[in-house]
Write a protein that holds these residues in place. Structure first.
Motif, PDB file in Angstrom:
ATOM      1  N   PRO A  65     -58.841  40.637  93.881  1.00 44.39           N
ATOM      2  CA  PRO A  65     -59.680  40.052  92.842  1.00 44.39           C
ATOM      3  C   PRO A  65     -59.165  38.675  92.415  1.00 44.39           C
ATOM      4  CG  PRO A  65     -58.150  41.611  91.856  1.00 44.39           C
ATOM      5  CD  PRO A  65     -57.899  41.653  93.339  1.00 44.39           C
ATOM      6  N   PRO A  66     -60.027  37.869  91.744  1.00 50.87           N
ATOM      7  CA  PRO A  66     -59.633  36.488  91.420  1.00 50.87           C
ATOM      8  C   PRO A  66     -58.434  36.403  90.469  1.00 50.87           C
ATOM      9  CG  PRO A  66     -61.776  37.033  90.442  1.00 50.87           C
ATOM     10  CD  PRO A  66     -61.424  38.148  91.373  1.00 50.87           C
ATOM     11  N   GLU A  67     -58.167  37.478  89.745  1.00 51.14           N
ATOM     12  CA  GLU A  67     -57.038  37.414  88.805  1.00 51.14           C
ATOM     13  C   GLU A  67     -55.723  37.854  89.442  1.00 51.14           C
ATOM     14  OE1 GLU A  67     -59.793  39.188  88.535  1.00 51.14           O
ATOM     15  OE2 GLU A  67     -59.407  41.231  87.849  1.00 51.14           O
ATOM     16  N   ASP A  68     -55.694  38.010  90.766  1.00 52.73           N
ATOM     17  CA  ASP A  68     -54.427  38.321  91.440  1.00 52.73           C
ATOM     18  C   ASP A  68     -53.640  37.027  91.647  1.00 52.73           C
ATOM     19  OD1 ASP A  68     -52.310  39.206  92.884  1.00 52.73           O
ATOM     20  OD2 ASP A  68     -53.464  39.944  94.592  1.00 52.73           O
ATOM     21  N   TYR A  69     -53.067  36.535  90.556  1.00 53.45           N
ATOM     22  CA  TYR A  69     -52.368  35.242  90.608  1.00 53.45           C
ATOM     23  C   TYR A  69     -51.107  35.330  91.472  1.00 53.45           C
ATOM     24  CZ  TYR A  69     -55.315  34.445  86.464  1.00 53.45           C
ATOM     25  OH  TYR A  69     -56.362  34.344  85.586  1.00 53.45           O
ATOM     26  N   ASP A  70     -50.405  36.465  91.416  1.00 51.35           N
ATOM     27  CA  ASP A  70     -49.195  36.608  92.241  1.00 51.35           C
ATOM     28  C   ASP A  70     -49.558  36.593  93.730  1.00 51.35           C
ATOM     29  OD1 ASP A  70     -47.659  36.762  89.964  1.00 51.35           O
ATOM     30  OD2 ASP A  70     -47.736  38.954  89.877  1.00 51.35           O
ATOM     31  N   GLY A  71     -50.675  37.222  94.056  1.00 58.15           N
ATOM     32  CA  GLY A  71     -51.129  37.220  95.449  1.00 58.15           C
ATOM     33  C   GLY A  71     -51.437  35.805  95.924  1.00 58.15           C
ATOM     34  N   MET A  72     -52.091  35.017  95.074  1.00 57.36           N
ATOM     35  CA  MET A  72     -52.393  33.625  95.450  1.00 57.36           C
ATOM     36  C   MET A  72     -51.109  32.815  95.603  1.00 57.36           C
ATOM     37  SD  MET A  72     -55.870  32.304  93.652  1.00 57.36           S
ATOM     38  CE  MET A  72     -55.557  32.839  91.990  1.00 57.36           C
ATOM     39  N   ALA A  73     -50.128  33.107  94.752  1.00 57.63           N
ATOM     40  CA  ALA A  73     -48.848  32.394  94.852  1.00 57.63           C
ATOM     41  C   ALA A  73     -48.185  32.690  96.200  1.00 57.63           C
ATOM     42  CB  ALA A  73     -47.946  32.801  93.693  1.00 57.63           C
TER      43      ALA A  73
END
Ligand SMILES: [Mg+2]
Length: 372
Positions: free
Chosen positions: A226-234
């Protein structure tokens, strides 16, 4: 008091549009997207001043319109609309329990933009000048519709946009052949950004990032679900492809979490989602402190389009104005919206400069209400 808010008009304005490509990719599994709607507010002050604003957006407008009519707009009647920071802070507190992200916040965004429109009119300045800017000329980028992976259409429209002077185009495709078709057609004439709208797991996104790392794309936008997976995007960002996101982030503290996670190179707050001009200025300042570039989200044609243009013109670092690469069948609803030119001259009239042909606006209005 002349600055008292007396009346708020609400309208959903629905305009047919062409995309120069197949429509079946616009809303997979749903009816084709043939009309682009703007939820527009007009805030009237006791002394006759009035300003325009817009709330996000598209298929959620019926809900936001109901929130505006029944909850948010009535609260603003009788308030001092010149004390923008104060009244918006009070409004955020009044409605916090109904969602910090979603229709309530979209509704607040619309009112805030209208109050800034009036503030700039009263100052006798175009809004970007009131915000401290001095660039009347800005550059647009062409934000393509989704063509369902059609590489021929991607290539043809990329070439056409580059010839029209767009320094950047953005795809809404999610396949490697489409990415490469745009890259080849653009050559060194235009940059290419990729907006994939959250299709992948982090691992799938990492696999794609490795494939495209050498292709010099401007950014990869909303790659992860989901878009709020900030750690995944990092984690994804470690592959070396610049990552962009943020159109679905609204509060200042959520932006801070996004930056703290080191999830993005480019943040994309949306003026008609995140809380209007007031909120956007805070996000700009916060992003600067994390050395994140700001490229506002702007897939709309109404007053929110102009609000975004003014924010970009006021930003000392130049960034391009996202412009849906579509043809509105009633361009008179906003003459400042022009998806066929890579350059934009901001209106020189005081305020936002949203000057629609009101007859055209009325003709395409599918719902309206007045709150007083
Ligand atoms: Mg996007």
């Amino acid at each position: 008091m002349p600055n008292t808010i007396e009346r708020i008009e609400l309208a959903r304005v629905s305009v047919p549009f062409e995309i120069d490509g197949p429509r079946n990719g616009l809303r997979p599994g749903l009816a084709p997207w043939t009309r682009m709607e703007a939820l527009i507010v007009r805030v009237h002050f006791r002394d006759g001043a009035c300003g325009w604003g817009e709330a996000f957006g598209h298929f959620s407008n019926a809900g936001t319109a109901a929130i505006l009519e029944n909850l948010v707009a009535p609260w603003f009647i009788g308030k001092d609309g010149s004390a923008i920071a104060t009244v918006m802070d009070q409004a955020e507190r009044a409605f916090y329990g109904f969602g910090r992200n979603g229709p309530v916040r979209y509704a607040l965004s619309a009112i805030d933009i209208a109050l800034w429109d009036v503030a700039a009119q009263r100052a006798g300045l175009p809004l970007y000048r009131l915000l401290g800017g001095n660039r009347q000329e800005i550059q647009r980028y062409a934000s393509f519709a989704r063509y369902g992976g059609d590489t021929d259409v991607v290539a043809a429209n990329t070439a056409k946009a580059a010839e029209a002077g767009f320094a950047m185009i953005k795809l809404h495709e999610s396949t490697l052949p489409a990415f490469l078709a745009a890259r080849a057609a653009a050559g060194d004439r235009a940059r290419v950004a990729l907006d994939v709208n959250c299709p992948w797991t982090v691992e799938e996104a990492r696999t794609m990032a490795r494939r495209i790392a050498a292709e010099d794309f401007e950014w990869l936008e909303e790659p992860v679900w989901p878009p709020e997976d900030y750690d995944g995007m990092a984690r994804l960002r470690q592959e070396g492809v610049p990552i962009a996101a943020g159109e679905n982030v609204t509060t200042l503290h959520d932006f801070k979490r996004l930056f703290e996670a080191r999830a993005v190179d480019v943040v994309q707050p949306s003026v008609i989602k995140a809380g209007g001009i007031t909120a956007m200025r805070k996000v700009y300042a916060l992003a600067e402190s994390y050395t994140v570039r700001v490229a506002p989200h702007c897939y709309f044609w109404g007053p929110g389009y102009l609000a975004t243009a003014h924010l970009i013109a006021a930003d000392p670092r130049s960034m391009l104005l996202e412009t849906p690469y579509i043809t509105l069948q009633a361009p008179a609803v906003n003459p400042a919206f022009d998806a066929r030119s890579g350059k934009m001259t901001l209106p020189s009239v005081p305020g936002l400069g949203f000057v629609p042909d009101e007859a055209a606006l009325a003709r395409h209005t599918v719902w309206s209400a007045v709150v007083a």
